[in-house]
Scaffold this motif. Sequence first.
Motif, PDB file in Angstrom:
ATOM      1  N   PRO A 133      -0.149   5.499 -13.291  1.00  0.00           N
ATOM      2  CA  PRO A 133       1.200   6.075 -13.190  1.00  0.00           C
ATOM      3  C   PRO A 133       2.250   4.967 -13.191  1.00  0.00           C
ATOM      4  CG  PRO A 133      -0.233   6.947 -11.468  1.00  0.00           C
ATOM      5  CD  PRO A 133      -0.968   5.821 -12.132  1.00  0.00           C
ATOM      6  N   PRO A 134       3.430   5.256 -13.741  1.00  0.00           N
ATOM      7  CA  PRO A 134       4.472   4.229 -13.754  1.00  0.00           C
ATOM      8  C   PRO A 134       4.942   3.911 -12.343  1.00  0.00           C
ATOM      9  CG  PRO A 134       5.365   6.342 -14.455  1.00  0.00           C
ATOM     10  CD  PRO A 134       3.876   6.523 -14.298  1.00  0.00           C
ATOM     11  N   PRO A 135       5.469   2.709 -12.153  1.00  0.00           N
ATOM     12  CA  PRO A 135       5.980   2.384 -10.826  1.00  0.00           C
ATOM     13  C   PRO A 135       7.159   3.290 -10.472  1.00  0.00           C
ATOM     14  CG  PRO A 135       6.296   0.532 -12.354  1.00  0.00           C
ATOM     15  CD  PRO A 135       5.625   1.631 -13.100  1.00  0.00           C
ATOM     16  N   ARG A 136       7.325   3.469  -9.203  1.00  0.00           N
ATOM     17  CA  ARG A 136       8.451   4.257  -8.707  1.00  0.00           C
ATOM     18  C   ARG A 136       9.736   3.500  -9.023  1.00  0.00           C
ATOM     19  NH1 ARG A 136       6.148   5.409  -4.005  1.00  0.00           N
ATOM     20  NH2 ARG A 136       5.542   7.507  -4.496  1.00  0.00           N
ATOM     21  N   PRO A 137      10.749   4.178  -9.533  1.00  0.00           N
ATOM     22  CA  PRO A 137      11.996   3.458  -9.807  1.00  0.00           C
ATOM     23  C   PRO A 137      12.626   2.960  -8.509  1.00  0.00           C
ATOM     24  CG  PRO A 137      12.216   5.814 -10.325  1.00  0.00           C
ATOM     25  CD  PRO A 137      10.807   5.577  -9.876  1.00  0.00           C
ATOM     26  N   PRO A 138      13.250   1.786  -8.562  1.00  0.00           N
ATOM     27  CA  PRO A 138      13.872   1.274  -7.337  1.00  0.00           C
ATOM     28  C   PRO A 138      14.989   2.210  -6.880  1.00  0.00           C
ATOM     29  CG  PRO A 138      14.343  -0.162  -9.220  1.00  0.00           C
ATOM     30  CD  PRO A 138      13.445   0.927  -9.704  1.00  0.00           C
ATOM     31  N   ALA A 139      15.071   2.368  -5.594  1.00  0.00           N
ATOM     32  CA  ALA A 139      16.125   3.212  -5.020  1.00  0.00           C
ATOM     33  C   ALA A 139      16.342   2.782  -3.579  1.00  0.00           C
ATOM     34  CB  ALA A 139      15.721   4.676  -5.071  1.00  0.00           C
ATOM     35  N   ASP A 140      17.532   2.962  -3.138  1.00  0.00           N
ATOM     36  CA  ASP A 140      17.827   2.690  -1.735  1.00  0.00           C
ATOM     37  C   ASP A 140      17.599   3.967  -0.959  1.00  0.00           C
ATOM     38  OD1 ASP A 140      18.608   0.021  -2.095  1.00  0.00           O
ATOM     39  OD2 ASP A 140      20.642   0.619  -2.666  1.00  0.00           O
ATOM     40  N   PRO A 141      16.864   3.891   0.148  1.00  0.00           N
ATOM     41  CA  PRO A 141      16.658   5.095   0.937  1.00  0.00           C
ATOM     42  C   PRO A 141      17.975   5.532   1.570  1.00  0.00           C
ATOM     43  CG  PRO A 141      15.780   3.180   2.085  1.00  0.00           C
ATOM     44  CD  PRO A 141      16.234   2.709   0.735  1.00  0.00           C
ATOM     45  N   PRO A 142      18.147   6.831   1.750  1.00  0.00           N
ATOM     46  CA  PRO A 142      19.369   7.298   2.410  1.00  0.00           C
ATOM     47  C   PRO A 142      19.304   6.966   3.901  1.00  0.00           C
ATOM     48  CG  PRO A 142      17.920   9.143   1.914  1.00  0.00           C
ATOM     49  CD  PRO A 142      17.282   7.925   1.345  1.00  0.00           C
ATOM     50  N   VAL A 151      -4.556  10.755   1.941  1.00  0.00           N
ATOM     51  CA  VAL A 151      -4.108  10.230   0.647  1.00  0.00           C
ATOM     52  C   VAL A 151      -3.989   8.704   0.699  1.00  0.00           C
ATOM     53  CG1 VAL A 151      -2.145  10.208  -0.954  1.00  0.00           C
ATOM     54  CG2 VAL A 151      -2.963  12.376  -0.017  1.00  0.00           C
ATOM     55  N   LEU A 152      -3.376   8.173   1.761  1.00  0.00           N
ATOM     56  CA  LEU A 152      -3.220   6.720   1.879  1.00  0.00           C
ATOM     57  C   LEU A 152      -4.562   6.010   2.022  1.00  0.00           C
ATOM     58  CD1 LEU A 152      -0.115   6.191   4.197  1.00  0.00           C
ATOM     59  CD2 LEU A 152      -0.338   5.616   1.776  1.00  0.00           C
ATOM     60  N   ALA A 153      -5.439   6.557   2.846  1.00  0.00           N
ATOM     61  CA  ALA A 153      -6.754   5.927   3.038  1.00  0.00           C
ATOM     62  C   ALA A 153      -7.537   5.930   1.725  1.00  0.00           C
ATOM     63  CB  ALA A 153      -7.526   6.649   4.140  1.00  0.00           C
ATOM     64  N   ALA A 154      -7.419   7.006   0.945  1.00  0.00           N
ATOM     65  CA  ALA A 154      -8.084   7.045  -0.353  1.00  0.00           C
ATOM     66  C   ALA A 154      -7.523   5.950  -1.267  1.00  0.00           C
ATOM     67  CB  ALA A 154      -7.917   8.422  -0.992  1.00  0.00           C
ATOM     68  N   HIS A 155      -6.212   5.786  -1.240  1.00  0.00           N
ATOM     69  CA  HIS A 155      -5.567   4.751  -2.063  1.00  0.00           C
ATOM     70  C   HIS A 155      -6.067   3.359  -1.668  1.00  0.00           C
ATOM     71  CE1 HIS A 155      -2.486   2.579  -4.262  1.00  0.00           C
ATOM     72  NE2 HIS A 155      -2.051   2.038  -3.120  1.00  0.00           N
ATOM     73  N   VAL A 156      -6.154   3.106  -0.362  1.00  0.00           N
ATOM     74  CA  VAL A 156      -6.643   1.815   0.119  1.00  0.00           C
ATOM     75  C   VAL A 156      -8.057   1.551  -0.394  1.00  0.00           C
ATOM     76  CG1 VAL A 156      -7.370   0.577   2.205  1.00  0.00           C
ATOM     77  CG2 VAL A 156      -5.151   1.707   2.138  1.00  0.00           C
ATOM     78  N   VAL A 174       0.848  -1.205   0.000  1.00  0.00           N
ATOM     79  CA  VAL A 174       0.000   0.000   0.000  1.00  0.00           C
ATOM     80  C   VAL A 174       0.880   1.250   0.000  1.00  0.00           C
ATOM     81  CG1 VAL A 174      -1.664   1.353   1.350  1.00  0.00           C
ATOM     82  CG2 VAL A 174      -1.955  -1.109   1.114  1.00  0.00           C
ATOM     83  N   LEU A 175       1.924   1.220   0.812  1.00  0.00           N
ATOM     84  CA  LEU A 175       2.837   2.363   0.874  1.00  0.00           C
ATOM     85  C   LEU A 175       3.708   2.453  -0.377  1.00  0.00           C
ATOM     86  CD1 LEU A 175       3.974   1.959   4.576  1.00  0.00           C
ATOM     87  CD2 LEU A 175       2.296   3.563   3.674  1.00  0.00           C
ATOM     88  N   ARG A 176       4.243   1.321  -0.807  1.00  0.00           N
ATOM     89  CA  ARG A 176       5.151   1.317  -1.960  1.00  0.00           C
ATOM     90  C   ARG A 176       4.442   1.650  -3.264  1.00  0.00           C
ATOM     91  NH1 ARG A 176       7.041  -3.523   0.497  1.00  0.00           N
ATOM     92  NH2 ARG A 176       5.779  -4.653  -0.997  1.00  0.00           N
TER      93      ARG A 176
END
Length: 187
Positions: free
Chosen positions: A173-182, A124-129, A9-11
């Motif tokens: 929307p396209p998926p978020r590109p993979p990235a390592d969080p700082p 925003v998250l609850a709407a997405h769910v 849900v978050l990703r």
Amino acid sequence: MIGEDPLAVLRDRRSRAALASPAPPRGELQEILDAAWSVPDHGRLRPWRFIVIEEAARDLLGDAFAAAHAEREPTADPAELHRTRKKPLRAPLIVVVVATPRPHPKVPVWEQRATAACVAYSVVLAAHVRGLGAMWRTGWYGEAPKVRAHLGLVDGEEVTGWVYLGTPAGPEPPPRPPADPPVTWFS
């Protein structure tokens, strides 16, 4: 929607700029707003409130936006003001999240603002769910005296965000590109 991996849900959440009718019905919107208060809230101050803009009220908000734009830029041409007037029509419903910080001996104002931001993100998250589209917008309109007066904001209140809600339209929307969080690790 929540599947086998609740963290998806978050990703997988994406802002949806293209939003169409229908808006969530009031009962579903109330459930979304109720879920949004589960954020961290030091002192249980609830330093926020919601303003729901729907139907014809979006036109009136557009008029307030255009009046504020004309005041800020007296040379704005009619086409620019027309585009500004139409901004609230980008979605069938807008939830204005208003921070209402107040003096408190243990809870600083910055923390109360952070709580209001968490509330906006939770909407925003609850709407997405729920399978709805959402776009959290910001901008100077919330600081404009004409818009503040239109919304009935009092001194000390601040627009944290304009959460546009509706049925997702347009391409996914396209998926978020993979990235390592700082991350800095201390062991």
